[in-house]
Design a protein around this motif. Structure first.
Motif, mmCIF file in Angstrom:
data_model
loop_
_atom_site.group_PDB
_atom_site.id
_atom_site.type_symbol
_atom_site.label_atom_id
_atom_site.label_comp_id
_atom_site.label_asym_id
_atom_site.label_seq_id
_atom_site.Cartn_x
_atom_site.Cartn_y
_atom_site.Cartn_z
ATOM 1 N N THR A 104 -15.555 -9.611 92.960
ATOM 2 C CA THR A 104 -15.635 -10.545 91.828
ATOM 3 C C THR A 104 -17.061 -10.538 91.310
ATOM 4 O O THR A 104 -17.995 -10.110 92.002
ATOM 5 N N GLN A 105 -17.248 -11.041 90.104
ATOM 6 C CA GLN A 105 -18.600 -11.083 89.547
ATOM 7 C C GLN A 105 -19.506 -11.981 90.377
ATOM 8 O O GLN A 105 -20.679 -11.657 90.598
ATOM 9 N N VAL A 106 -18.966 -13.094 90.848
ATOM 10 C CA VAL A 106 -19.770 -13.998 91.675
ATOM 11 C C VAL A 106 -20.242 -13.279 92.933
ATOM 12 O O VAL A 106 -21.416 -13.369 93.325
ATOM 13 N N GLU A 107 -19.330 -12.546 93.571
ATOM 14 C CA GLU A 107 -19.700 -11.810 94.782
ATOM 15 C C GLU A 107 -20.685 -10.691 94.464
ATOM 16 O O GLU A 107 -21.624 -10.443 95.233
ATOM 17 N N ALA A 108 -20.478 -10.020 93.337
ATOM 18 C CA ALA A 108 -21.376 -8.934 92.953
ATOM 19 C C ALA A 108 -22.772 -9.462 92.643
ATOM 20 O O ALA A 108 -23.781 -8.845 93.013
ATOM 21 N N GLU A 109 -22.850 -10.596 91.967
ATOM 22 C CA GLU A 109 -24.154 -11.196 91.678
ATOM 23 C C GLU A 109 -24.888 -11.532 92.967
ATOM 24 O O GLU A 109 -26.090 -11.250 93.103
ATOM 25 N N ALA A 110 -24.169 -12.132 93.902
ATOM 26 C CA ALA A 110 -24.792 -12.512 95.171
ATOM 27 C C ALA A 110 -25.250 -11.276 95.941
ATOM 28 O O ALA A 110 -26.340 -11.260 96.530
ATOM 29 N N ALA A 120 -34.174 -9.651 90.100
ATOM 30 C CA ALA A 120 -34.907 -10.877 90.392
ATOM 31 C C ALA A 120 -34.094 -12.147 90.195
ATOM 32 O O ALA A 120 -34.625 -13.232 90.268
ATOM 33 N N GLY A 121 -32.810 -12.046 89.952
ATOM 34 C CA GLY A 121 -32.023 -13.261 89.785
ATOM 35 C C GLY A 121 -30.825 -13.046 88.897
ATOM 36 O O GLY A 121 -30.525 -11.934 88.490
ATOM 37 N N LYS A 122 -30.112 -14.118 88.585
ATOM 38 C CA LYS A 122 -28.914 -14.007 87.764
ATOM 39 C C LYS A 122 -29.276 -13.641 86.327
ATOM 40 O O LYS A 122 -30.332 -13.991 85.823
ATOM 41 N N VAL A 123 -28.360 -12.931 85.690
ATOM 42 C CA VAL A 123 -28.563 -12.520 84.314
ATOM 43 C C VAL A 123 -27.344 -12.929 83.506
ATOM 44 O O VAL A 123 -26.381 -13.470 84.026
ATOM 45 N N THR A 124 -27.370 -12.639 82.220
ATOM 46 C CA THR A 124 -26.275 -13.058 81.353
ATOM 47 C C THR A 124 -25.007 -12.266 81.641
ATOM 48 O O THR A 124 -25.042 -11.168 82.193
ATOM 49 N N GLN A 144 -12.699 -5.600 75.319
ATOM 50 C CA GLN A 144 -13.806 -6.054 76.151
ATOM 51 C C GLN A 144 -13.413 -6.018 77.629
ATOM 52 O O GLN A 144 -12.292 -6.369 77.997
ATOM 53 N N TRP A 145 -14.352 -5.578 78.449
ATOM 54 C CA TRP A 145 -14.097 -5.457 79.879
ATOM 55 C C TRP A 145 -15.145 -6.229 80.676
ATOM 56 O O TRP A 145 -16.073 -5.642 81.226
ATOM 57 N N PRO A 146 -15.011 -7.556 80.755
ATOM 58 C CA PRO A 146 -15.894 -8.297 81.652
ATOM 59 C C PRO A 146 -15.651 -7.862 83.094
ATOM 60 O O PRO A 146 -14.610 -7.278 83.416
ATOM 61 N N TYR A 147 -16.589 -8.148 83.957
ATOM 62 C CA TYR A 147 -16.587 -7.597 85.314
ATOM 63 C C TYR A 147 -15.258 -7.804 86.032
ATOM 64 O O TYR A 147 -14.659 -6.845 86.540
ATOM 65 N N ASN A 148 -14.793 -9.039 86.126
ATOM 66 C CA ASN A 148 -13.585 -9.310 86.910
ATOM 67 C C ASN A 148 -12.367 -8.571 86.367
ATOM 68 O O ASN A 148 -11.565 -8.021 87.130
ATOM 69 N N LYS A 149 -12.231 -8.550 85.046
ATOM 70 C CA LYS A 149 -11.097 -7.862 84.429
ATOM 71 C C LYS A 149 -11.158 -6.365 84.717
ATOM 72 O O LYS A 149 -10.145 -5.745 85.078
ATOM 73 N N VAL A 195 -24.532 -8.452 80.707
ATOM 74 C CA VAL A 195 -24.959 -7.391 81.614
ATOM 75 C C VAL A 195 -23.839 -7.024 82.573
ATOM 76 O O VAL A 195 -23.718 -5.875 83.001
ATOM 77 N N TRP A 196 -22.988 -7.991 82.884
ATOM 78 C CA TRP A 196 -21.892 -7.766 83.830
ATOM 79 C C TRP A 196 -20.620 -7.328 83.109
ATOM 80 O O TRP A 196 -19.516 -7.599 83.566
ATOM 81 N N CYS A 197 -20.770 -6.637 82.018
ATOM 82 C CA CYS A 197 -19.624 -6.192 81.232
ATOM 83 C C CYS A 197 -19.591 -4.665 81.196
ATOM 84 O O CYS A 197 -20.634 -4.016 81.109
#
Length: 269
Positions: free
Chosen positions: A100-106, A5-9, A23-28, A12-14
């Motif tokens: 990228t995380q931005v693209e994945a979120e979209a 339903a929308g963007k999250v913290t 730590q493995w954030p999405y882009n890394k 969640v994208w880790c």
């Protein structure tokens, strides 16, 4: 599966939990585990699958003799169904769309995919893609080919997937011989080692052993008989003074060679 339903913290994208040391954030994570593999042309050809086909599979590794399985559950198939409805028809196009995380979120917002479900599916896709290895892991120190590994590394060809991409065709090897200065026969030998590293269960030790046994490449392994391979292994273990591994059996040898025969040849000899 709940609709996204929308963007999250960012948590969640880790791909790791907060308490984990690395730590493995999405882009890394995506760059290190997906992008660096699918940038190679042969990976984009031989590991691509239709999304509609993936939805029908129970596991991504489906060969009869391959014990390395990546199972897909109903949640994964639901995600793939939403990917297809979003107009994406192949795996490589899908991976490009979420680089990228931005693209994945979209994309998740458009397709109605919960981020955690996408993260879970990407982890399975990673295990489906080839791993490869550093070329120094595939060659013994006393092998004449080892003398050229530094030259390969200086041209950013120190990883097996990179060398395979650059040298799997005859034209590519001609270019590398001229640019890098490696003898043609040595280069082909190293490319054959790199080729085996794309296959599951073919790590550095197995590849070095294949050369020690006289099976120098996929074509040689595909022609090997279980009886001959087994006999050569026994002689090899006796020569190096090691006992036979606990999992070294006639059945294991037969399954290993069956996997080799099932592998698609991608190196132009």
């Amino acid at each position: 599966m709940a609709r996204y339903a929308g963007k999250v913290t960012d948590e969640v994208w880790c791909f790791s939990k907060p308490e984990q040391r690395v730590q493995w954030p999405y882009n890394k994570w995506y760059n290190a585990h997906i992008k660096k593999v699918i940038r190679y042309g042969y990976v984009r050809v031989y590991w691509d699958r239709a999304i509609n086909e993936l939805r029908t599979l129970e596991k991504l590794k489906a060969e009869e003799h391959d014990p390395v399985t990546v199972r897909l559950d109903d949640g994964d198939r639901a995600v793939l169904g939403r990917v297809l409805k979003a107009g994406v028809e192949t795996l490589m196009v899908f991976l490009d769309r979420i680089s990228t995380q931005v693209e994945a979120e979209a994309f998740c917002e458009k397709a109605g995919i919960p981020p955690e479900d996408l993260i879970d599916l990407l982890g399975k896709i990673y295990r489906y893609l080839p791993f490869g290895a550093q070329m120094r892991q595939l060659v013994t120190e006393d092998d004449p080919a080892a003398a050229y590994l530094g030259q390969l590394a200086s041209y950013k060809l120190g990883h097996s997937l990179a060398l395979l991409d650059a040298g799997r065709t005859r034209a590519g090897r001609v270019r590398l011989v001229e640019e890098v200065g490696i003898p043609e026969d040595v280069l082909l030998d190293l490319v054959r080692r790199a080729d085996l590293s794309r296959l599951h269960l073919m790590g550095g030790g197995m590849i070095r052993q294949a050369w020690a046994l006289g099976y120098k490449g996929l074509a040689a392994l595909q022609k090997a008989t279980p009886e001959d391979y087994y006999a050569r292994c026994v002689a090899y273990y006796d020569e190096v003074g090691k006992g036979k591994p606990f999992d070294f059996t006639a059945g294991a040898v037969a399954s290993h060679l069956a996997r080799m025969r099932e592998a698609v040849a991608i190196v132009e000899e």
